[in-house]
Design a protein around this motif. Structure first.
Motif, PDB file in Angstrom:
ATOM      1  N   LEU A 296       0.880  -1.182   0.000  1.00  0.00           N
ATOM      2  CA  LEU A 296       0.000   0.000   0.000  1.00  0.00           C
ATOM      3  C   LEU A 296       0.910   1.223   0.000  1.00  0.00           C
ATOM      4  CD1 LEU A 296      -2.800   1.428   0.471  1.00  0.00           C
ATOM      5  CD2 LEU A 296      -2.432   1.059   2.915  1.00  0.00           C
ATOM      6  N   SER A 297       0.597   2.221  -0.851  1.00  0.00           N
ATOM      7  CA  SER A 297       1.551   3.316  -1.070  1.00  0.00           C
ATOM      8  C   SER A 297       1.580   4.374   0.029  1.00  0.00           C
ATOM      9  CB  SER A 297       1.267   3.984  -2.417  1.00  0.00           C
ATOM     10  OG  SER A 297      -0.001   4.597  -2.389  1.00  0.00           O
ATOM     11  N   GLY A 298       0.600   4.352   0.950  1.00  0.00           N
ATOM     12  CA  GLY A 298       0.621   5.361   2.012  1.00  0.00           C
ATOM     13  C   GLY A 298      -0.642   5.303   2.847  1.00  0.00           C
ATOM     14  N   SER A 299      -0.859   6.331   3.655  1.00  0.00           N
ATOM     15  CA  SER A 299      -1.952   6.309   4.636  1.00  0.00           C
ATOM     16  C   SER A 299      -3.314   6.351   3.962  1.00  0.00           C
ATOM     17  CB  SER A 299      -1.821   7.506   5.580  1.00  0.00           C
ATOM     18  OG  SER A 299      -1.966   8.696   4.831  1.00  0.00           O
ATOM     19  N   ILE A 300      -4.293   5.729   4.598  1.00  0.00           N
ATOM     20  CA  ILE A 300      -5.634   5.653   4.002  1.00  0.00           C
ATOM     21  C   ILE A 300      -6.630   6.556   4.734  1.00  0.00           C
ATOM     22  CG2 ILE A 300      -5.349   3.335   3.037  1.00  0.00           C
ATOM     23  CD1 ILE A 300      -7.033   2.302   5.460  1.00  0.00           C
ATOM     24  N   GLY A 301      -7.684   6.898   4.011  1.00  0.00           N
ATOM     25  CA  GLY A 301      -8.825   7.596   4.601  1.00  0.00           C
ATOM     26  C   GLY A 301      -8.820   9.109   4.461  1.00  0.00           C
TER      27      GLY A 301
ATOM     28  N   SER B 227      -7.493  16.224   1.373  1.00  0.00           N
ATOM     29  CA  SER B 227      -7.595  15.114   0.420  1.00  0.00           C
ATOM     30  C   SER B 227      -6.196  14.724  -0.049  1.00  0.00           C
ATOM     31  CB  SER B 227      -8.429  15.538  -0.786  1.00  0.00           C
ATOM     32  OG  SER B 227      -8.281  14.596  -1.837  1.00  0.00           O
ATOM     33  N   ASP B 228      -6.001  13.445  -0.311  1.00  0.00           N
ATOM     34  CA  ASP B 228      -4.706  12.976  -0.821  1.00  0.00           C
ATOM     35  C   ASP B 228      -4.663  12.953  -2.343  1.00  0.00           C
ATOM     36  OD1 ASP B 228      -6.530  10.936  -1.137  1.00  0.00           O
ATOM     37  OD2 ASP B 228      -5.182   9.335  -0.497  1.00  0.00           O
ATOM     38  N   THR B 229      -5.638  13.585  -3.007  1.00  0.00           N
ATOM     39  CA  THR B 229      -5.707  13.509  -4.474  1.00  0.00           C
ATOM     40  C   THR B 229      -4.350  13.786  -5.120  1.00  0.00           C
ATOM     41  OG1 THR B 229      -6.840  14.288  -6.475  1.00  0.00           O
ATOM     42  CG2 THR B 229      -6.605  15.899  -4.706  1.00  0.00           C
ATOM     43  N   ALA B 230      -3.908  12.880  -5.957  1.00  0.00           N
ATOM     44  CA  ALA B 230      -2.592  12.979  -6.596  1.00  0.00           C
ATOM     45  C   ALA B 230      -2.517  12.014  -7.775  1.00  0.00           C
ATOM     46  CB  ALA B 230      -1.497  12.636  -5.595  1.00  0.00           C
ATOM     47  N   PRO B 231      -1.706  12.358  -8.765  1.00  0.00           N
ATOM     48  CA  PRO B 231      -1.512  11.438  -9.893  1.00  0.00           C
ATOM     49  C   PRO B 231      -0.470  10.387  -9.517  1.00  0.00           C
ATOM     50  CG  PRO B 231      -0.286  13.457 -10.285  1.00  0.00           C
ATOM     51  CD  PRO B 231      -0.951  13.619  -8.940  1.00  0.00           C
ATOM     52  N   LEU B 232      -0.726   9.146  -9.894  1.00  0.00           N
ATOM     53  CA  LEU B 232       0.131   8.043  -9.450  1.00  0.00           C
ATOM     54  C   LEU B 232       0.934   7.412 -10.588  1.00  0.00           C
ATOM     55  CD1 LEU B 232      -2.477   6.367  -7.069  1.00  0.00           C
ATOM     56  CD2 LEU B 232      -0.463   7.700  -6.378  1.00  0.00           C
ATOM     57  N   HIS B 233       0.846   7.985 -11.784  1.00  0.00           N
ATOM     58  CA  HIS B 233       1.459   7.291 -12.931  1.00  0.00           C
ATOM     59  C   HIS B 233       2.984   7.268 -12.882  1.00  0.00           C
ATOM     60  CE1 HIS B 233       1.354  11.475 -13.912  1.00  0.00           C
ATOM     61  NE2 HIS B 233       1.946  11.324 -15.065  1.00  0.00           N
TER      62      HIS B 233
ATOM     63  N   ARG C 284      -4.316  -1.467  -8.055  1.00  0.00           N
ATOM     64  CA  ARG C 284      -5.611  -0.786  -7.989  1.00  0.00           C
ATOM     65  C   ARG C 284      -5.474   0.420  -7.083  1.00  0.00           C
ATOM     66  NH1 ARG C 284     -10.263  -3.890  -8.970  1.00  0.00           N
ATOM     67  NH2 ARG C 284     -11.368  -1.978  -8.469  1.00  0.00           N
ATOM     68  N   ASP C 285      -6.266   1.457  -7.364  1.00  0.00           N
ATOM     69  CA  ASP C 285      -6.322   2.567  -6.421  1.00  0.00           C
ATOM     70  C   ASP C 285      -7.605   2.435  -5.607  1.00  0.00           C
ATOM     71  OD1 ASP C 285      -7.748   3.149  -8.743  1.00  0.00           O
ATOM     72  OD2 ASP C 285      -7.479   5.304  -8.561  1.00  0.00           O
ATOM     73  N   PRO C 286      -7.478   2.373  -4.293  1.00  0.00           N
ATOM     74  CA  PRO C 286      -8.647   2.128  -3.441  1.00  0.00           C
ATOM     75  C   PRO C 286      -9.467   3.401  -3.236  1.00  0.00           C
ATOM     76  CG  PRO C 286      -6.669   2.230  -2.092  1.00  0.00           C
ATOM     77  CD  PRO C 286      -6.232   2.454  -3.509  1.00  0.00           C
ATOM     78  N   THR C 287     -10.326   3.723  -4.216  1.00  0.00           N
ATOM     79  CA  THR C 287     -11.136   4.945  -4.141  1.00  0.00           C
ATOM     80  C   THR C 287     -12.452   4.627  -3.422  1.00  0.00           C
ATOM     81  OG1 THR C 287     -11.889   4.523  -6.404  1.00  0.00           O
ATOM     82  CG2 THR C 287     -10.001   5.963  -6.163  1.00  0.00           C
TER      83      THR C 287
ATOM     84  N   LYS D 283      -3.696   6.974  -3.587  1.00  0.00           N
ATOM     85  CA  LYS D 283      -3.019   5.802  -3.022  1.00  0.00           C
ATOM     86  C   LYS D 283      -3.210   4.620  -3.959  1.00  0.00           C
ATOM     87  CE  LYS D 283      -1.613   8.012   0.552  1.00  0.00           C
ATOM     88  NZ  LYS D 283      -2.607   9.020   0.788  1.00  0.00           N
ATOM     89  N   LEU D 284      -2.262   3.706  -3.924  1.00  0.00           N
ATOM     90  CA  LEU D 284      -2.410   2.487  -4.712  1.00  0.00           C
ATOM     91  C   LEU D 284      -2.080   1.262  -3.885  1.00  0.00           C
ATOM     92  CD1 LEU D 284       0.543   1.133  -5.660  1.00  0.00           C
ATOM     93  CD2 LEU D 284       0.557   3.115  -7.175  1.00  0.00           C
ATOM     94  N   ILE D 285      -2.691   0.175  -4.295  1.00  0.00           N
ATOM     95  CA  ILE D 285      -2.388  -1.157  -3.773  1.00  0.00           C
ATOM     96  C   ILE D 285      -1.654  -1.901  -4.885  1.00  0.00           C
ATOM     97  CG2 ILE D 285      -3.375  -3.368  -3.068  1.00  0.00           C
ATOM     98  CD1 ILE D 285      -5.952  -1.707  -2.396  1.00  0.00           C
ATOM     99  N   ALA D 286      -0.544  -2.547  -4.547  1.00  0.00           N
ATOM    100  CA  ALA D 286       0.149  -3.383  -5.528  1.00  0.00           C
ATOM    101  C   ALA D 286       0.237  -4.791  -4.969  1.00  0.00           C
ATOM    102  CB  ALA D 286       1.537  -2.834  -5.805  1.00  0.00           C
TER     103      ALA D 286
END
Lengths: 352, 352
Positions: free
Chosen positions: B185-190, B211-217, B234-237, B288-291
């Motif tokens: 998991l790329s960082g903190s959730i919620g 908000s953590d809104t950010a581009p993850l590419h 996946r990004d857990p939106t 955030k992303l889950i890998a």
């Protein structure tokens, strides 16, 4: 109004004051829409592809010419004679791809649903989309669903975005009309707008007027096969024939001269327009196209169009000139000439 | 609840009765959403790409692997700490492309505007979209504007649809998680969900939750460069970490075992969740992303992630097993294990 004013007006619309609010007319496809697009969107999302103001953008990806187009559909009512919002969404996006000469391949479908919508209504719309996609040979490959509270939406809004492949050598653009070109129209105008209005207002005519919603990509493919002389194609949806031709006249910096007698309008539509005080030149179509092309092969392309189910009512309705660039004029059956201006406000909101 | 029930429930949801109506929970990203998608959309728009239930579809066009993804944004309020609807729309679509390993290239932007929206508000949102697109190196190349009557929309809804190019050899899919894989998991959730809720309800915390809104590419690109062992991203939106992991567990027919202590949650978010009675595992994230990846290189990928601004809080939060396929479980700090189910209804409507 002279040519200079018209161009200036469209190219540099009066800046919308910051405190101004969105009016229904900003969604009309006419002058207010054009001002909003130029003042708010084009001035910010600056890029050459967008500023061509075509129905689709065409970009190179890995050596392929990929067309991308998007449309949201907010038509009210959701079901109407001849179609529904789902059919419209699939056809509309296919047609916007086809107008760039692209072979439509794949669609996305995104739904904004109002809380309380019967799921049966959604099923019916989705089935309609799938049958339209299958009939046209495109696939709906990705989607999205959002729900908003009751009173924050209106049944369902649908966005369809499409990608297609543009064959090498095809260059169709709203800025490519040339003096001497002929203007072809694939069939009668006004059917869609009048069908929606009649359904919405509960009007009854002698015979039911049906929407002309239809996919146009196979017609376009036949036309492209018949001639290399096509310069510009557009489907005259919101804002009707007049707004679409005005956009082309401005983008191509040419004049367009129409023959009123040559423009096909069904008697029922003519009658309904007279009764309702509407000008059919401004009424939306969802299964018609305008083609602007070199004159030499216009007659042979017309013959090809008339062989196709979506083009059997095709006509040559006018020509392109180098006088009055930016201006659309029409010669009436009485021999007088009138200016066909862009729609100013909104004749029929939520038509698509 | 045993494994068989869980899979059966997700794969073959109880058919929604025809007379049922859309509830807010159908837009939650949880169980009701999944049932709607499977019962209404997947059963009709049948094609193999759609049924993978990835965040994007990947198709071959002229030998190139093109990713297509669509999302409509209906977030309320339009502006919130850390972002606005425009930023969210651009980032969300970039991220859905990135989760398929695609390089995001081009976006469409379609606006459904409510009559009466101040044009200044629209300008601000459009400027925000353009700066997000520029920062991420993508171009907004085509668009659409519709206007609906006051009371038939809510300010503005935005659809962004994106296309990207997937390099050869990259195969990321929600059905590709394998027993033995690690879950990163790329960082903190919620953060995003709580920021929206706080703004909406006028809640004040000691420090503003943004908000953590950010581009993850670019983070994804670094990870793909670091290893060939990535199986699923996946990004857990909407629906949060739990719903996304449940989807992967079902699609891949594997179990996922989480370590509660390893899941990063900021203290302020934890506090707000406790106060509001929310479970942070179900709260939306937008940056955030889950890998899910093979275990051998998990530590080295983790190190790469922590070097990236969007991944400095990355953690290995669990692993994939072959027991209990379709089930997500979590070991608590007390050593007990609990089932982490999918969200049933809607915890926070209109979060994106």
């Amino acid at each position: 109004m002279g040519q200079t004013n018209t161009i200036a007006e469209f190219s540099c619309p009066t800046l919308l004051p910051a405190q101004e609010t969105i009016l229904l007319g900003h969604g009309s496809g006419g002058k207010l829409s054009a001002a909003l697009v130029r003042d708010v969107f084009l001035s910010t999302f600056t890029n050459p592809e967008l500023s061509k103001l075509n129905d689709q953008a065409i970009v190179a990806i890995n050596g392929s010419r990929i067309a991308l187009t998007t449309d949201s559909f907010v038509v009210s009512p959701l079901f109407f004679p001849g179609g529904d919002i789902g059919l419209l969404a699939v056809h509309g996006t296919i047609n916007d791809l086809a107008m760039g000469g692209a072979q439509p391949l794949f669609l996305s479908a995104a739904f904004i649903i109002e809380e309380g919508l019967p799921i049966g209504v959604l099923r019916k719309i989705v089935a309609s989309m799938q049958s339209a996609a299958q009939a046209a040979g495109v696939q709906i490959i990705t989607g999205d669903t959002k729900v908003v509270e009751k009173g924050k939406g209106d049944g369902v809004f649908i966005n369809t975005t499409g990608i297609g492949l543009v064959p090498d050598g095809i260059e169709l653009s709203a800025d490519a009309a040339r003096p001497g070109d002929k203007v072809l129209l694939s069939g009668s105008i006004g059917d869609h707008g009048i069908a929606i209005l009649a359904q919405r207002e509960g009007l009854e005519f002698e015979s039911t007027i049906e929407s002309d919603t239809a996919p146009l990509h196979t017609l376009v493919a036949e036309m492209l096969r018949a001639t290399p002389g096509l310069h510009c194609m557009r489907d005259p949806t919101r804002g009707g024939l007049s707004s679409t031709l005005n956009e082309i006249a401005v983008q191509s910096r040419v004049g367009i001269e129409l023959e009123e007698a040559a423009i096909p309008i069904r008697d029922e539509v003519k009658g309904a327009c007279e009764m309702l005080g509407l000008d059919p030149l401004y009424v939306a179509n969802e299964g018609k196209l305008i083609a602007i092309m070199e004159p030499q092969s216009a007659e042979s392309v017309l013959a090809v169009m008339r062989e196709h189910p979506q083009g059997h009512g095709a006509q040559i309705i006018g020509s392109v000139s180098d006088t009055d660039p930016g201006l659309v004029t029409m010669r009436t059956p009485l021999g007088t000439t009138r200016i066909v201006d862009m729609l100013a406000g909104d004749q029929l909101p939520r038509i698509c």
